[in-house]
Design an enzyme around this catalytic site. Structure first.
Site, PDB file in Angstrom:
ATOM      1  N   SER A 120       0.836  -1.195   0.000  1.00  8.65           N
ATOM      2  CA  SER A 120       0.000   0.000   0.000  1.00  8.65           C
ATOM      3  C   SER A 120       0.880   1.257   0.000  1.00  8.65           C
ATOM      4  CB  SER A 120      -0.958  -0.039   1.199  1.00  8.65           C
ATOM      5  OG  SER A 120      -1.945   0.962   1.104  1.00  8.65           O
TER       6      SER A 120
ATOM      7  N   HIS B  91      -8.174  -4.799  -1.303  1.00  5.49           N
ATOM      8  CA  HIS B  91      -6.956  -4.281  -0.685  1.00  5.49           C
ATOM      9  C   HIS B  91      -6.566  -5.116   0.537  1.00  5.49           C
ATOM     10  CE1 HIS B  91      -4.087  -0.958  -0.616  1.00  5.49           C
ATOM     11  NE2 HIS B  91      -4.214  -0.863   0.694  1.00  5.49           N
TER      12      HIS B  91
ATOM     13  N   ASP C 118      -9.726  -4.082  -5.681  1.00  6.69           N
ATOM     14  CA  ASP C 118      -9.177  -3.135  -4.714  1.00  6.69           C
ATOM     15  C   ASP C 118      -9.802  -1.763  -4.947  1.00  6.69           C
ATOM     16  OD1 ASP C 118      -7.581  -1.388  -3.192  1.00  6.69           O
ATOM     17  OD2 ASP C 118      -5.804  -2.637  -3.449  1.00  6.69           O
TER      18      ASP C 118
END
Length: 458
Positions: free
Chosen positions: A265, A399, A367
């Protein structure tokens, strides 16, 4: 063509809430990590924070992360005390279990108290109250897994916590070591995510545990978060952490010739910026370096974003408001420098780009925190400029699926198996062991994972 200029808006009330929330979250984490640090006490008490102003600066690729010689007596003393503490933990493994439990309980109480105090003070609106409640439900549903991972993190003799790698606050890393020590092991230097605001090295404990079970050493690198630091501080911290791994990992049984850099991320963005900045620095004149991109066999980016111009509106719509995001990234004028996908296309750094190692980007197609197109576009751009790169998509994964839910589900995890196969690609013996490795145990019942996925605020 120059990237479009984006207007900097005044922070809204919600933006102010986000900034203050991030301040308290980081303050709590800093107090837990370095309770002796005066900076942390100032943050917790809610007094003025001494952060650098968000002033425009000239675009520069010169790293400032190398510790400065001749630091003050206080800095040297704090570094020496922290280093002694880290060395003691390596040899003794820390205190008794009852002491660990008491410490963990006090930390949990502190974080909870600060969170409720902040909410009471701000009087936040409906949107953020619902998100806070969703986060509470999400954490509660995954609590069976968190408890097991937390127990391993605090009590396993194979976890070396809080090793000092630099002089700045949060310059710590955790090492996850394999059970056996028959020869040097491959190493993953991992930069955790957290929206540049709530990143913490312990977020990588599940990945560290599972990779160490496959004879891979994992170093989870902590770094300053906003508002304690901005993106250049985060990149400098990550670079110092990678330098420590490259120069010291052999002492822990790691193979300095098999070091991989990985981020998840926001951590994937920070790690990519770190790698590219180091390559540019190596091609400059007069700059000293403590590690080289040649020491990194490959870069793994998990659910990352690499073009800030394409993401700023998306983040704004999801609550990371434009004014806060631009503050994190040091203003509109720095978006180009900290957008790896844009930077690698600059013909002036063609030599530096040619130094980059193979780059593999993992992403879930479902995501909605960072769209999968972010990884696809970056991989295609890298290929056009001559870098060996590929993107691997996981159909229907979100995600949190690829990093949290799937590992807690147990059994086979496609992303994990792909990652291990790449690390062990040139090691037939390790591949043979992987083929007969027992399935990983389930940490959370399936119905709780599905409910957590449904209520996830991420």
């Amino acid at each position: 063509m120059n990237p479009p200029m984006l207007p900097i808006t005044n922070p809204s009330a919600s933006s102010a809430m986000v900034a203050t929330t991030s301040l308290t979250a980081n303050a709590a984490t800093m107090l837990i990590q370095e309770h002796h640090d005066e900076t942390a006490r100032l943050l917790i008490d809610g007094r003025a924070v001494d952060t650098k102003p968000f002033l425009p600066r000239a675009s520069s690729y010169t790293s400032t992360g190398t510790p400065v010689n001749g630091s003050s007596f206080y800095q040297q003393r704090r570094r020496r005390i922290a280093s002694d503490t880290s060395l003691a933990s390596l040899t003794t493994g820390g205190g008794s279990r009852s002491e660990y439990v008491a410490h963990a309980a006090s930390e949990t109480y502190l974080l909870t108290r600060l969170g409720f105090k902040l909410l009471r003070y701000l009087g936040v609106g409906y949107r953020w109250i619902t998100r806070f409640l969703a986060l509470g439900c999400y954490a509660l549903l995954l609590m069976p897994g968190f408890i097991q991972v937390g127990y391993y993190y605090f009590f396993s003799s194979r976890v070396r916590r809080g090793i000092v790698y630099g002089d700045q606050p949060r310059n710590r890393l955790d090492l996850y070591l394999p059970k056996n020590s028959d020869g040097p092991k491959p190493v993953v230097a991992f930069v955790t995510g957290g929206a540049w605001i709530i990143g913490y090295k312990a977020w990588g404990s599940l990945l560290g545990q599972q990779l160490s079970e496959r004879d891979i050493i994992v170093a989870c690198i902590d770094y300053r978060n906003f508002p304690q630091g901005t993106i250049s501080d985060m990149v400098n911290d990550a670079s110092l952490g990678v330098s420590f791994v490259c120069n010291n990992i052999a002492e822990y049984g790691g193979d300095p010739n098999r070091i991989y850099l990985m981020g998840q991320s926001a951590g994937a963005h920070i790690a990519a910026c770190t790698l590219l900045e180091q390559a540019i620095k190596e091609c400059g004149e007069g700059g000293s370096t403590s590690w080289s991109v040649a020491q990194i066999k490959a870069y793994f980016g998990l659910s990352g974003g690499y073009n800030l111009f394409n993401l700023i509106d998306h983040f704004h719509s999801r609550g990371l408001y434009r004014s806060i995001f631009l503050s994190i990234m040091e203003g509109e004028q720095s978006l180009h420098q900290y957008s790896p996908e844009v930077t690698v296309q600059d013909p002036n750094i063609k030599t530096a780009v040619s130094r980059l190692p193979p780059i593999i980007l993992f992403h879930g197609t479902a995501d909605y925190s960072i769209p999968a197109d972010a990884s696809k576009s970056f991989a295609e751009t890298l290929q056009r400029v001559g870098v060996k790169a590929e993107s691997i998509m996981y159909e229907g994964r979100t995600h949190t699926d690829v990093f949290l839910h799937d590992p807690m589900r147990g059994g086979r995890d496609d992303m994990f198996e792909d990652l291990v196969a790449m690390i062990h690609a040139n090691d037939p013996e390790a591949l043979a062991k992987d083929a007969v490795a027992p399935p990983r145990k389930r940490l959370v019942p399936e119905f709780m994972l599905k409910l957590a996925r449904a209520v996830s605020p991420f």
